[in-house]
Every structure is written in structure tokens, then in C-alpha cells.
Design an enzyme around this catalytic site. Structure first.
Site, PDB file in Angstrom:
ATOM      1  CE  LYS A   1      -1.902   2.678   2.896  1.00 23.57           C
ATOM      2  NZ  LYS A   1      -1.624   3.956   2.197  1.00 23.57           N
TER       3      LYS A   1
ATOM      4  CD  GLU B   1       9.781  11.384  13.505  1.00 25.87           C
ATOM      5  OE1 GLU B   1       8.614  10.967  13.600  1.00 25.87           O
ATOM      6  OE2 GLU B   1      10.662  10.797  12.862  1.00 25.87           O
TER       7      GLU B   1
ATOM      8  CB  CYS C   1      12.952   7.675  10.012  1.00 27.56           C
ATOM      9  SG  CYS C   1      14.109   6.720   9.030  1.00 27.56           S
TER      10      CYS C   1
ATOM     11  CD  GLU D   1      12.855  -0.925  10.633  1.00 32.17           C
ATOM     12  OE1 GLU D   1      13.297  -0.033  11.386  1.00 32.17           O
ATOM     13  OE2 GLU D   1      13.363  -2.048  10.537  1.00 32.17           O
TER      14      GLU D   1
END
Ligand code: NAD
Length: 477
Positions: free
Chosen positions: A174, A381, A284, A250
Site C-alpha cells: 500500500k 519528532e 526518520c 520501523e
């Protein structure tokens, strides 16, 4: 305007609902394409196609050398579409064109790398007694679902897909709703051109909370790989737990570079340039915090600010652009809110801190000085070009600050003293630690997170274990 479809069972098809997802250019905010939006019907078709392909054993029984050859063909086809596909990726994601083209090359390299493991999936023989022969077989799970983020659509996809394929799984991917175009067009074209048997690799475009959650809850999906935010990662883990299937996750990060007094500051500044301002900080494992000894803080902040001021702002397709846009207006607002929160909490702006007055979703390269460990900008973050500089007095404090977040994806150490470096490396809680640099890894090096940055490992030989299950066989003589 580019129009893309879902790629299911070897065919391109529209969603029966007729609904589309529009995709914009983050450098202008203008619509540049659309994809057909997969609904439950398309998710079911994709999973059914993958299950049938798996049950046909076309990949499972394919001799390892043939599987490897097919993977190398996919790699070559990905290289063939790299320039055109990279252009599409650059326009939908906003990243510099060379980086976007590189993502296709990177994807090709993943297929080449993992093609080398197809004939090395070795089990073992286990001594039981002299009337039993016992051995293990490593087998694929079956249908492996891959949910991909928008920041590295091609690299993240290939990272897990090539590994799952080498292990013999059939797959359903996806794409991320913000960046589905390059995958649905050129990646799918490469798969088709490589004559991958129908159903082994299916690509659907849909919303996460719709197609994504239907896919991860599907009864015939046997394994999930998710790359994205911690928030969504937890939902994926719940979905996997609901059916007791394995998941590779992850997730995000808030990675710190610890800078010792003897560090080469040119190396720190250079690492920050790519580490937090590359791709506008939407990485990331971005170097989003610098934890520096107080004796050299002022000099480092000045150098970082000068570097940030000198970055060339532009769309990814503008020659030499270094500071490219954020992915969306929503992301721009989020970054802006973090910048305001930093100022309100008492951190000081050495440079930047505002959206850039031009069309698109650009934010200034920003360095915050006088950041305290408990401030929101030091804990969460941001996923934007915002660097937080914190100071320490002794090594123990430096390590404590670096480890003091919920994340554990990457960390860095800058020093000329190898003992100092290895000592710090041993204490840092992160899946990868860079010394005197940032992003030193390759496809061959395992990648993953400590703490809430995820678990399992991708890349390297280690990763293949995430796509294989062990069958023990005992033969009574
Ligand atoms: P996100 O979590 O919002 O979305 C990621 C993917 O999950 C998208 O395809 C989305 O459609 C899908 N999704 C959303 N809700 C879902 C649901 N309920 N069920 C199933 N799928 C769903 O993340 P994002 O904003 O696309 O990506 C940015 C995040 O990804 C950052 O936190 C970044 O750190 C992280 N990331 C991690 C790595 C890594 O390797 N650790 C790599 C790249 C990005």
C-alpha cells in the site's frame, strides 16, 4: 496530469468506487496527478491474487538461481525507469531530483543485494538420536503486506519488498497517499516489464485508515511490514496482535549527535547539513538534536547558523536546490507550531524559525540554541528542518540527554579519541550509531530502532529472518 491505477494480479485497474486521490507538488501546492483510490474490494482482490500466487508455489518452488535471476531482472528494469520515475517522485515528494533518481537506483540495488541470498536460506541438521533425522526448513509466511511512508517511497518499499520476495513471499504494497505516483506508475511498470508472475507483487493506492487498516486486518495476510510514525505503528501492532501474526515495524526518531570538546566541527556541520536539512529534515533518522560540550557550544552554533543561512532554497527540480519543501501544508503548520513552542519554552532562535514567503510548503533551515532536555522540541519528532542544540558539562550528562527520549533510532558521536568514541557508542541507546559522520550505512548494514523507534531489523542479511518461518522436520528411521 498523471493518472495512475492500482496494479493487481498483473493488471492495472481503477477502483470500482471511481474515487481518486489527488496528488500535489509540494513546491507549488498545485495538483499534478491522481491515483485510483483502493477500497475494500481492491484490497480483497490484491490479497486474493497474492494468496493464489503463493498457493500456486510459483515462487516457492522456483529454483533459487531462477528466483535470483528474476530479482536481477527487476533490478535492471528499475534502472531503466529511474530517470523518468525519479522525475515523478521528485515532483510528488519535493526532494531533489538527483535524490529521487537515486531512490530508483537504490531500489534496484536492494533487488540485486537480496538476489544473492536466495540460495543461502539454509536450515540445519540437529542431532536427536541415531534413529531420527532432524532438520529445519526456512519457509516464507505467504502473503506479506507492506505499508510505505511518503518520505522515501521507493527506497522504503524496495527495502522490505526485495527481502520478502527473496524469502519467497507474495506481496501486497500500500503506497502512501501523499506520494503514490512513482510507485503506481514506474515501479509497477518495472515489475510488469520484468515479467514477474501475476499476483506475486500487487500495488494498491489508498488511504491509511481505510485501505491500510483493511489490509493489515485481512485474514489472509500472514506478515506485515510497516514503516511510518509511532502512532500508526502501534495501530499496526494491534492489528497484528489481533490475529497473532508477525510484524516488522520501523518507526520515527529524535536522534542526537554527541559532540565532545575535541571534535572536528567541520564534520559536525557537514553532518548536520545532510542530517537535518537534507530533504527538509523529513528523514526518520534525522540528526535532529546536537548535544555539545558547553565550552564549544557558541562556536558550533555560529557555524551551524552560517551553514543554514547559505542553503539554496528551491523545488527539487531546480538545479542545486538544497532546502526543498515540506510534504504538505499540514506538515508545514506542524513544523511552524513546534517552532513557536520552542520559542515559548525559552529556546532561542540562532537562525530560521519561520515559513518561507513563497508558494509551496517551504520552512526556513532552523537552529534552536539554549534548548533544555524537557522541552517539546527536544522530545518530539518534528520531521522538519529544525535542529535543537543542547549543552552538557560531562560525559555522563551528555549520554543521559542523548538517551532521554522515547525514541532510539540513530545517534552520533563526534570526537578524535577512539576510546571516547567507543565508550559513548556502548552507552547510546540506538539501532545505529555514527562516529564523526551521519548516515554511514548501506544496504548491507542492519537498520532498525531501539525503544519506540521500532523493532526487527531491515537491510543486511539480518532482515531476511523477518520474512521466514522455521519448520522443524523429524524423520523416524
Ligand atoms: P504515517 O504513519 O502517517 O503513515 C505511514 C503509512 O501508514 C502510510 O502509507 C499511511 O497511509 C499508512 N497508514 C496510516 N494509518 C494507517 C492504519 N490505521 N492502518 C494501516 N496503515 C495506515 O507516517 P508518514 O507520515 O507517512 O511517515 C513519516 C513517519 O515515518 C515518521 O515518523 C518517520 O520517522 C517514519 N519513518 C521511519 C522509517 C524507519 O525506517 N524507521 C523510515 C521512514 C519513515
Amino acid at each position: 496530469m498523471q493518472k495512475c491505477q492500482n496494479y493487481i494480479n498483473g493488471h492495472w485497474m481503477d477502483s470500482s468506487s471511481g474515487e481518486v486521490i489527488e496528488v500535489n507538488d509540494p513546491a507549488t501546492g498545485k495538483i499534478i496527478g491522481q491515483v485510483s483510490c483502493a477500497k475494500e474490494e481492491e484490497v480483497n482482490m490484491a490479497v486474493d491474487a497474492a494468496l493464489k500466487a503463493h498457493n500456486s508455489r510459483v515462487l516457492v518452488d522456483m529454483p533459487p538461481m531462477e528466483r535470483a535471476k528474476l530479482m536481477r531482472t527487476i533490478a535492471n528494469e528499475l534502472r531503466n525507469v529511474a530517470n523518468e520515475g525519479g522525475d515523478v517522485l521528485c515532483r510528488e515528494n519535493g526532494k531533489p531530483l538527483p535524490n529521487a533518481i537515486f531512490e530508483f537506483m537504490d531500489a534496484a540495488n536492494y533487488f540485486d543485494y537480496y538476489s544473492g541470498l536466495t540460495d543461502k536460506l539454509e536450515g540445519s541438521t540437529i542431532p536427536v538420536n541415531n534413529t531420527v533425522i532432524d532438520y529445519t526448513l526456512l519457509e516464507p509466511y505467504g502473503v506479506s503486506a507492506h505499508i510505505v511512508p511518503w518520505n522515501f517511497p521507493m527506497s522504503m518499499l524496495a527495502r522490505s519488498l526485495a527481502c520478502a520476495f527473496a524469502a519467497g513471499n507474495a506481496t501486497v504494497i500500500k503506497t502512501a497517499e501523499l506520494t503514490p505516483l512513482a510507485t503506481a506508475s514506474h515501479f509497477a511498470k518495472a515489475i510488469s516489464n520484468a515479467n514477474v508472475p501475476a499476483g506475486l507483487i500487487n500495488i494498491i493506492c489508498g488511504y491509511g485508515n481505510e485501505a491500510g487498516s483493511i489490509l493489515t486486518a485481512h485474514k489472509d495476510v500472514s506478515q506485515i511490514t510497516f514503516t511510518g510514525s509511532v502512532l500508526t505503528g502501534k495501530k499496526i501492532l494491534h492489528a497484528a496482535a489481533e490475529r497473532a501474526i508477525p510484524a516488522v515495524v520501523e518507526l520515527g526518531g529524535k536522534s542526537a549527535a554527541v559532540v565532545f570538546p575535541d571534535a572536528d566541527l567541520d564534520k559536525v556541520v557537514n553532518a548536520a547539513k545532510g542530517g537535518i536539512f537534507g530533504q527538509a529534515g523529513q528523514i526518520c533518522s534525522a540528526m535532529s538534536r546536537v548535544v555539545v560540550h558547553k565550552s564549544i557550544k557558541d562556536e558550533l552554533v555560529e557555524r551551524l547558523a552560517n551553514m543554514a543561512k547559505g542553503l539554496k532554497v528551491g523545488a527539487g527540480y531546480e538545479e542545486g536546490a538544497e532546502l526543498t519543501p515540506l510534504i504538505s501544508e499540514q506538515q508545514l503548520q506542524k513544523v511552524e507550531n513546534y517552532a513557536r513552542s520552542g520559542q515559548q519554552a525559552g529556546a532561542t532562535l540562532a537562525v530560521g524559525g519561520n515559513r518561507i514567503d513563497r508558494e509551496g510548503y517551504f520552512f526556513e533551515a532552523t537552529v534552536f540554541d539554549n534548548v533544555k532536555p524537557d522541552m517539546t522540541i527536544a522530545q518530539e519528532e518534528i520531521f522538519g528542518p529544525v535542529l535543537s542544540v543542547l549543552t552538557y558539562e560531562d560525559e555522563a550528562e551528555a549520554i543521559h540527554i542523548a538517551n532521554d527520549t522515547a525514541f532510539g533510532l540513530a545517534a552520533g558521536v563526534f570526537t578524535k579519541d577512539i576510546n571516547q568514541a567507543t565508550n559513548a557508542v556502548n552507552q547510546l541507546q540506538a539501532g545505529q550509531v555514527y562516529v564523526n559522520s551521519w548516515f554511514t550505512g548501506s544496504i548491507a548494514t542492519p537498520f532498525g530502532g531501539y525503544k519506540q523507534s521500532g523493532y526487527s531489523r531491515e537491510k543486511g542479511q539480518e532482515a531476511i529472518k523477518g520474512y521466514l518461518q522455521v519448520k522443524n522436520v523429524g524423520i523416524q528411521l
